[in-house]
Design a protein around this motif. Structure first.
Motif, PDB file in Angstrom:
ATOM      1  N   GLU A  68      46.395  28.350  34.652  1.00  0.00           N
ATOM      2  CA  GLU A  68      45.829  27.621  33.518  1.00  0.00           C
ATOM      3  C   GLU A  68      46.909  26.758  32.883  1.00  0.00           C
ATOM      4  N   ALA A  87      37.873  29.836  39.469  1.00  0.00           N
ATOM      5  CA  ALA A  87      38.115  28.443  39.065  1.00  0.00           C
ATOM      6  C   ALA A  87      37.510  27.425  40.014  1.00  0.00           C
ATOM      7  N   ARG A 145      37.432  26.118  32.102  1.00  0.00           N
ATOM      8  CA  ARG A 145      37.697  27.542  32.186  1.00  0.00           C
ATOM      9  C   ARG A 145      36.500  28.235  32.834  1.00  0.00           C
TER      10      ARG A 145
END
Length: 687
Positions: free
Chosen positions: A616, A681, A649
């Motif tokens: 992330e 993801a 996300r």
């Protein structure tokens, strides 16, 4: 940062790079391929990626590389001057082939020219029979005179392919010894080493192709190793094999024909990893880069593998029109359409796309590198699917007006349509071509593409993925993280692996378990030795046993895993063959004996434990405004949501029409479709 793993994939247009650590993807990159010096793009791309991410080359513990070098050398005929030594009476097998017309009624049928012209193909007095009996002894004096003559004439490579050498390689090995004595400069390849199995034409073609590209491959691999060493990369690179394993540089240099399809294999492996993790062991893996598109079936959590492949087909969808290569490769169909494929109006006034490509030199018109012919990328840009200011993350600005002028003058005006309509015609034509080829590929392997999710990757794959999937009737299309460089990521999931084969035709009921087990044990010992030489502890190695079987009298065979033991032989093997035959052909075979043609072993090290998750990074809203994009079903150009891929996300949902952008690829979400971010993801687009 220690423990870095690097994947590098050289394609026809771009060279893709990926870097992993124990937690996931650290950095990815994409640079234009440098065709005259392929290793230069690798070095320059690594410097760019490592500098941008603040990484140290001294922390690299593994680098795995795949390349199209061998394929391109065979297609472009850029290999060594090669001669063929064949059993007397068999030098013309390369030209006679199988005497099969792949298009029965085509009076202008074209076949690829043999890699060795007839004046360099020689009949050698010798003959070994199918049972290994020596019928005619090898004329060593003839071989010695021939070796001196070839050396004097500047020939660089020699393929030795004697009849039935897969049964007894003695004559081939003795010929190699004589050649080494009288002409040590010559490179010599023996069919009993390269492909020791039955079928004369395919065995000869494969051996010739291997030695034809060997010098080129070895010089390239040496250049690559040197450049990596100069950068400070300490471990020697591993090379991706066509069947999904990796090998050392030395093995790849000895058998370069085994890296023929190394790049596409990596993408299939990565798609398999994501699919298995998502509970989808059966899927379609669709890879579209700058030059070609590839589609592979994944079944039961593994890409299908075949031992029959063709290079440089005269007609891209017709088996029998290319140079056969008998090595294990990931079973996929390749279509000559990619982002750089050139669009034109043919003599019949019809729009056609590919198979020729602008590649990276000069590239599509919008690259501004001298290209003049409109391509698929130019069309996608005009449709609003690509951001001219964010291509390669802003590293390459695209010229919209140049692309518009090329499509207008070369496509729109000859067809009498508008520029956008012409661009849409190019885009949708490519989608339909790929869907049609994929449908045939899946059905021929007993699968219904309408029941399989399609995983899409490559620089252009996510742009076209939804269109191809909808044309196929597939329920969903999935774009994994870093889809634009997924093949390079997939390399890092592959284990060291070697493939061995022995031809020993016999009826199953005539064989004892002791003989079969001894044959397998011999190949497994070779595999274990190679793995140990590569630094793998033999205790962790696995050996998969396979038999290639058929009903007596049939011309071709199917592959059957050998699970039989001394207590279940031979009933278990025959039962597994019967089940496999019925699964493929939906019927039982004739009431005749079952026979085995070839025995195979794949020796593998444990697969590396890696994470392909993207770390992330940016936070905040993923909405990046809107821009017009062309969707005919919605009436033409419509305001389309632009999404920052790096801010999404798991659990986020994006409703179409939308365009999800990242540095190396773009996902197009059509109107009435929705895009959901999976737990890993990946982006799942459904309708």
């Amino acid at each position: 940062m220690t423990g870095l793993r690097v994947g590098v994939d050289i394609g026809g247009t771009f060279t893709d790079l990926s870097v992993l650590d124990a937690a996931g993807v650290v950095a990815v990159g994409k640079v234009l391929t440098t065709h005259r010096e392929p290793a230069r793009a690798v070095a320059e791309g690594l410097v760019e990626v490592f500098s941008r991410a603040g990484l140290d080359f001294g922390d690299v513990e593994q680098l795995v590389h795949g390349t199209t070098l061998v394929t391109n050398a065979l297609i472009e005929r850029k290999g060594a001057r090669t001669a063929l030594l064949a059993t007397a009476g068999f030098r013309d097998v390369l030209e006679m082939r199988r005497e099969h017309r792949y298009e029965l009624y085509d009076l202008r049928l074209e076949l690829p020219e043999p890699l060795v012209p007839r004046y360099l193909r020689f009949d050698v007095p010798e003959r070994i029979l199918a049972d290994g009996t020596v019928h005619t002894r090898l004329d060593e004096d003839y071989v010695a005179r021939l070796g001196r003559e070839l050396d004097a004439r500047g020939i660089d490579a020699v393929a030795v392919c004697f009849l039935h050498s897969f049964t007894d390689p003695g004559h081939e090995r003795r010929a190699a010894e004589v050649l080494a004595r009288v002409a040590p400069r010559l490179r010599v390849a023996l069919s009993s080493d390269v492909v020791p199995e039955i079928r004369e034409f395919e065995r000869t073609s494969t051996t010739v192709a291997n030695v034809y590209v060997q010098d080129l491959a070895q010089r390239y691999l040496a250049d690559l190793a040197r450049r990596l060493h100069d950068l400070g990369v300490r471990p020697a690179p591993h090379i991706m094999l066509s069947h999904g394993g990796i090998a050392t540089v030395e093995t790849a240099g000895k058998y370069p024909i085994r890296i023929l399809e190394s790049g596409p294999a990596g993408g299939a492996l990565a798609a398999t990893a994501f699919g298995t993790g998502a509970g989808e062991p059966d899927l379609l893996a669709f890879d579209m880069g700058g030059t070609t598109a590839k589609l592979c079936l994944v079944a039961d959590g593994a890409p299908l593998v075949t031992h029959e492949f063709e290079v440089g087909r005269e007609y891209r969808l017709l088996p029998g029109s290319g140079l056969p290569v008998k090595v294990p490769v990931t079973d996929m169909i390749e279509i000559g359409v990619g982002g750089g494929s050139i669009a034109r109006v043919n003599s019949l006034g019809l729009l056609t796309v590919g198979p020729d490509s602008a590649g990276s030199e000069p590239g599509p018109v919008c690259y501004g590198r001298g290209g003049t012919e409109p391509t698929v990328t130019d069309a996608d840009l005009l449709l609003g699917y690509l951001d001219p200011a964010y291509f390669l993350g802003g590293g390459m600005a695209l010229d919209v007006e140049a692309a518009r002028e090329a499509v207008r003058s070369k496509i729109a005006e000859p067809l009498g349509v508008g520029v956008e309509e012409a661009a849409w015609g190019i885009h949708t034509s490519v989608n339909e071509d790929m869907a049609n080829a994929a449908r045939v590929h899946a059905v021929e392997r007993g699968k219904d593409p309408a029941k399989l999710p399609m995983y899409t990757f490559g620089g252009a794959g996510p742009v076209h993925g939804a269109g191809v999937a909808r044309a196929l009737g597939a329920p969903t299309v999935v774009a994994p993280p870093a889809a634009g460089v997924l093949s390079a990521l997939g390399f890092l999931t592959a284990p060291l692996a070697f493939d061995f084969v022995r031809s020993a035709r016999a009826a199953v009921l005539d064989l004892s378990w002791a003989d079969v087990d001894a044959l397998f044990a011999e190949m497994e010992a070779e595999g274990a030795a190679l793995l140990r030489e590569s630094g793998v502890d033999g205790a962790g190695a696995t050996h998969a046993r396979v038999a290639e079987m058929r009903y007596a009298g049939q011309g071709y065979e199917i592959r059957v895993p050998v699970r039989a033991t001394a207590g279940t032989w031979p009933d278990a093997l025959i039962a597994d063959f019967t089940d496999g035959y019925r699964s493929l052909y939906r019927r039982s075979g004739p009431p005749v004996a079952v026979e085995v043609l070839n025995w195979r072993v794949v020796s593998s090290a444990p697969a590396p434990e890696v994470s392909l998750r993207l770390k992330e990074s940016a936070s905040g809203s993923w909405r990046g405004g809107t821009r017009p994009a062309y969707f005919p079903d919605a009436g033409g150009f419509v305001d389309t949501t632009v999404v920052d891929r790096y801010r999404l996300r798991p659990g986020d949902q994006v409703d179409g029409p939308a365009i999800v952008q990242e540095r190396e690829s773009t996902v197009v979400v059509p109107p009435a479709a929705r895009c959901v971010v999976r737990a890993d993801a990946s982006l799942e687009v459904s309708w």
